[in-house]
Write an enzyme that holds these catalytic residues in place. Sequence first.
Site, PDB file in Angstrom:
ATOM      1  N   GLU A 249      43.256  48.792  70.951  1.00 38.93           N
ATOM      2  CA  GLU A 249      42.834  48.879  69.547  1.00 38.93           C
ATOM      3  C   GLU A 249      44.007  49.259  68.651  1.00 38.93           C
ATOM      4  OE1 GLU A 249      39.076  50.925  68.764  1.00 38.93           O
ATOM      5  OE2 GLU A 249      40.086  52.048  67.173  1.00 38.93           O
TER       6      GLU A 249
ATOM      7  N   ALA B  58      24.077  50.594  62.385  1.00 42.96           N
ATOM      8  CA  ALA B  58      24.757  49.463  63.022  1.00 42.96           C
ATOM      9  C   ALA B  58      23.784  48.463  63.652  1.00 42.96           C
ATOM     10  CB  ALA B  58      25.743  49.984  64.065  1.00 42.96           C
TER      11      ALA B  58
ATOM     12  N   TYR C  97      28.373  56.960  72.303  1.00 41.43           N
ATOM     13  CA  TYR C  97      28.909  58.324  72.252  1.00 41.43           C
ATOM     14  C   TYR C  97      28.447  59.158  73.449  1.00 41.43           C
ATOM     15  CZ  TYR C  97      29.797  56.584  67.634  1.00 41.43           C
ATOM     16  OH  TYR C  97      30.249  55.795  66.605  1.00 41.43           O
TER      17      TYR C  97
ATOM     18  N   HIS D 279      36.987  44.979  63.717  1.00 42.61           N
ATOM     19  CA  HIS D 279      35.885  45.929  63.556  1.00 42.61           C
ATOM     20  C   HIS D 279      35.297  45.609  62.191  1.00 42.61           C
ATOM     21  CE1 HIS D 279      37.552  49.179  66.494  1.00 42.61           C
ATOM     22  NE2 HIS D 279      37.959  47.972  66.833  1.00 42.61           N
TER      23      HIS D 279
ATOM     24  N   ALA E  12      37.103  53.008  56.250  1.00 40.00           N
ATOM     25  CA  ALA E  12      35.829  53.506  55.738  1.00 40.00           C
ATOM     26  C   ALA E  12      35.456  52.796  54.434  1.00 40.00           C
ATOM     27  CB  ALA E  12      35.940  55.004  55.496  1.00 40.00           C
TER      28      ALA E  12
ATOM     29  N   ASP F 259      31.602  55.061  58.333  1.00 38.42           N
ATOM     30  CA  ASP F 259      31.351  56.259  57.522  1.00 38.42           C
ATOM     31  C   ASP F 259      31.844  55.962  56.128  1.00 38.42           C
ATOM     32  OD1 ASP F 259      30.442  58.024  59.638  1.00 38.42           O
ATOM     33  OD2 ASP F 259      32.500  57.901  60.387  1.00 38.42           O
TER      34      ASP F 259
ATOM     35  N   SER G 110      41.263  46.460  76.912  1.00 36.16           N
ATOM     36  CA  SER G 110      41.466  46.062  75.514  1.00 36.16           C
ATOM     37  C   SER G 110      42.259  47.150  74.811  1.00 36.16           C
ATOM     38  CB  SER G 110      40.120  45.818  74.829  1.00 36.16           C
ATOM     39  OG  SER G 110      39.240  46.893  75.070  1.00 36.16           O
TER      40      SER G 110
ATOM     41  N   HIS H  62      39.212  50.797  77.123  1.00 35.91           N
ATOM     42  CA  HIS H  62      39.592  50.383  75.766  1.00 35.91           C
ATOM     43  C   HIS H  62      40.528  51.470  75.232  1.00 35.91           C
ATOM     44  CE1 HIS H  62      39.179  48.669  71.736  1.00 35.91           C
ATOM     45  NE2 HIS H  62      38.933  49.889  71.271  1.00 35.91           N
TER      46      HIS H  62
ATOM     47  N   THR I 153      40.846  47.970  63.536  1.00 32.75           N
ATOM     48  CA  THR I 153      39.845  48.790  62.843  1.00 32.75           C
ATOM     49  C   THR I 153      39.661  48.356  61.388  1.00 32.75           C
ATOM     50  OG1 THR I 153      41.478  50.447  62.224  1.00 32.75           O
ATOM     51  CG2 THR I 153      40.315  50.799  64.299  1.00 32.75           C
TER      52      THR I 153
ATOM     53  N   PHE J 271      41.113  64.829  64.753  1.00 30.50           N
ATOM     54  CA  PHE J 271      40.230  63.683  65.035  1.00 30.50           C
ATOM     55  C   PHE J 271      38.989  64.149  65.791  1.00 30.50           C
ATOM     56  CE2 PHE J 271      43.518  59.968  65.701  1.00 30.50           C
ATOM     57  CZ  PHE J 271      43.754  59.942  64.339  1.00 30.50           C
TER      58      PHE J 271
HETATM   59  P1  FAD Z   1      25.204  53.864  64.335  1.00 37.83           P
HETATM   60  O1  FAD Z   1      24.997  53.262  65.667  1.00 37.83           O
HETATM   61  O2  FAD Z   1      24.463  53.295  63.193  1.00 37.83           O
HETATM   62  O3  FAD Z   1      24.867  55.418  64.487  1.00 37.83           O
HETATM   63  C1  FAD Z   1      25.183  56.350  63.450  1.00 37.83           C
HETATM   64  C2  FAD Z   1      24.276  57.562  63.517  1.00 37.83           C
HETATM   65  O4  FAD Z   1      22.969  57.202  63.085  1.00 37.83           O
HETATM   66  C3  FAD Z   1      24.073  58.148  64.915  1.00 37.83           C
HETATM   67  O5  FAD Z   1      23.905  59.537  64.770  1.00 37.83           O
HETATM   68  C4  FAD Z   1      22.803  57.497  65.414  1.00 37.83           C
HETATM   69  O6  FAD Z   1      22.112  58.282  66.375  1.00 37.83           O
HETATM   70  C5  FAD Z   1      22.002  57.376  64.115  1.00 37.83           C
HETATM   71  N1  FAD Z   1      21.181  56.160  64.084  1.00 37.83           N
HETATM   72  C6  FAD Z   1      21.530  54.923  64.530  1.00 37.83           C
HETATM   73  N2  FAD Z   1      20.544  54.029  64.301  1.00 37.83           N
HETATM   74  C7  FAD Z   1      19.564  54.711  63.680  1.00 37.83           C
HETATM   75  C8  FAD Z   1      18.310  54.323  63.179  1.00 37.83           C
HETATM   76  N3  FAD Z   1      17.884  53.050  63.269  1.00 37.83           N
HETATM   77  N4  FAD Z   1      17.539  55.287  62.589  1.00 37.83           N
HETATM   78  C9  FAD Z   1      17.974  56.566  62.471  1.00 37.83           C
HETATM   79  N5  FAD Z   1      19.180  56.985  62.944  1.00 37.83           N
HETATM   80  C10 FAD Z   1      19.958  56.066  63.527  1.00 37.83           C
HETATM   81  N6  FAD Z   1      34.783  53.718  61.958  1.00 37.83           N
HETATM   82  C11 FAD Z   1      35.340  53.001  60.967  1.00 37.83           C
HETATM   83  O7  FAD Z   1      35.167  53.343  59.781  1.00 37.83           O
HETATM   84  N7  FAD Z   1      36.114  51.902  61.231  1.00 37.83           N
HETATM   85  C12 FAD Z   1      36.332  51.472  62.509  1.00 37.83           C
HETATM   86  O8  FAD Z   1      37.024  50.471  62.711  1.00 37.83           O
HETATM   87  C13 FAD Z   1      35.739  52.191  63.585  1.00 37.83           C
HETATM   88  N8  FAD Z   1      35.893  51.799  64.860  1.00 37.83           N
HETATM   89  C14 FAD Z   1      35.250  52.475  65.861  1.00 37.83           C
HETATM   90  C15 FAD Z   1      35.363  52.019  67.190  1.00 37.83           C
HETATM   91  C16 FAD Z   1      34.742  52.693  68.225  1.00 37.83           C
HETATM   92  C17 FAD Z   1      34.855  52.152  69.644  1.00 37.83           C
HETATM   93  C18 FAD Z   1      33.987  53.875  67.956  1.00 37.83           C
HETATM   94  C19 FAD Z   1      33.326  54.639  69.077  1.00 37.83           C
HETATM   95  C20 FAD Z   1      33.866  54.338  66.660  1.00 37.83           C
HETATM   96  C21 FAD Z   1      34.481  53.647  65.598  1.00 37.83           C
HETATM   97  N9  FAD Z   1      34.362  54.067  64.269  1.00 37.83           N
HETATM   98  C22 FAD Z   1      34.954  53.346  63.264  1.00 37.83           C
HETATM   99  C23 FAD Z   1      33.612  55.278  63.932  1.00 37.83           C
HETATM  100  C24 FAD Z   1      32.156  54.967  63.555  1.00 37.83           C
HETATM  101  O9  FAD Z   1      32.114  54.160  62.392  1.00 37.83           O
HETATM  102  C25 FAD Z   1      31.444  56.286  63.280  1.00 37.83           C
HETATM  103  O10 FAD Z   1      31.304  57.000  64.483  1.00 37.83           O
HETATM  104  C26 FAD Z   1      30.135  56.176  62.536  1.00 37.83           C
HETATM  105  O11 FAD Z   1      29.740  57.498  62.132  1.00 37.83           O
HETATM  106  C27 FAD Z   1      28.984  55.624  63.365  1.00 37.83           C
HETATM  107  O12 FAD Z   1      29.101  54.268  63.554  1.00 37.83           O
HETATM  108  P2  FAD Z   1      28.102  53.536  64.606  1.00 37.83           P
HETATM  109  O13 FAD Z   1      28.366  52.105  64.499  1.00 37.83           O
HETATM  110  O14 FAD Z   1      28.182  54.167  65.928  1.00 37.83           O
HETATM  111  O15 FAD Z   1      26.709  53.899  63.901  1.00 37.83           O
END
Ligand code: FAD
Length: 289
Positions: free
Chosen positions: A14, A122, A144, A74, A48, A106, A12, A265, A45, A215
């Site tokens: 992005e 998420a 991660y 996304h 934020a 974020d 895929s 990806h 994507t 980054f």
């Molecule tokens: P989560 O899975 O929610 O995790 C975030 C943090 O919270 C982690 O430290 C986790 O350990 C902790 N956590 C998770 N669940 C809980 C819970 N229930 N209780 C307590 N702590 C918890 N960002 C953008 O803004 N736009 C994009 O399009 C985008 N695309 C991305 C694509 C990929 C493939 C990747 C790897 C990252 C992308 N990001 C994007 C970045 C991402 O939004 C950030 O890394 C963000 O900080 C975390 O998102 P997440 O969905 O992994 O969060």
Amino acid sequence: MTTETSTQPEYSFEFFPPKTAEGAEKLRVTRERLAALGPRFFSVTFGAGGSTRDRTFETVIEIQRDSGIDAAPHLSCIGSTPESISEILGQYREAGIRHIVALRGDMPSGTGTGGPGHFRYANELVEFIREQHGNHFRIEVACYPEVHPQSEDADTDLMHFKRKVDAGADSAMTQYFFNPDAYFRFVDRCADVGVDIPIVPGIMPIQNFKQLARFSDACGAEIPRWLRKRLATFADDRESLQNFGVDVVTELCYDLLQGGAPGLHFYTLNSAALTERIWNNLGLATETE
Ligand code: FAD
């Protein structure tokens, strides 16, 4: 093109949603070149705090309509209300989209954490999508191998990743990394806790050292010392840096595929050239073959 049930690796690409007409034209050319490689899907994507909501939507719709290849928006949930997420999911469904990359995201710097009552993580977005739309959408989530930068420790981060899988994610894509062992160890640890969805490595072609270093510092992806030192020696010689980067990333992809990664990806940054070169070095097939 491969199918959902294929055991062949799936690929895929992005993109980010372009801001200008010129950027949109560049993306069209990039997308057409990469479509020839026969990817499983393209993804776009989401800025934020929802800052690219409309542009992400328009880009995804155009890609799916014009390429005939599955396009996955996304969607990040932090700072959003259930109503706004519900509305956007409905728009995607109506437009024929069946694939979402579900993220926390974020908040733009200086705007806080999104406030109480909103989605916090998420896994809550994955649950919400499943509650509202059943199995209509295939859901990808992020993970991660080198640990999310805000996580206290690797085990806690892994358990949080598992929550997203338990909530109904179909597949995961990793943050990029340059050390294949980080990926393989992570996959083993996932298996130990019962995570059995495909975990597709995220691949960052090396375009520009300063940008990559910035980054990587922000997202917690490690550039190994040996690689950082070598990249620094190229200074402004962009061509030599990219040639070296293509070799390094090709080797990484080769090791990952040989070790059983279920696909790759590519974070293309809306450019086809480096991804195509890595692809060709790997001897991967194209759709026309
Ligand atoms: P989560 O899975 O929610 O995790 C975030 C943090 O919270 C982690 O430290 C986790 O350990 C902790 N956590 C998770 N669940 C809980 C819970 N229930 N209780 C307590 N702590 C918890 N960002 C953008 O803004 N736009 C994009 O399009 C985008 N695309 C991305 C694509 C990929 C493939 C990747 C790897 C990252 C992308 N990001 C994007 C970045 C991402 O939004 C950030 O890394 C963000 O900080 C975390 O998102 P997440 O969905 O992994 O969060």
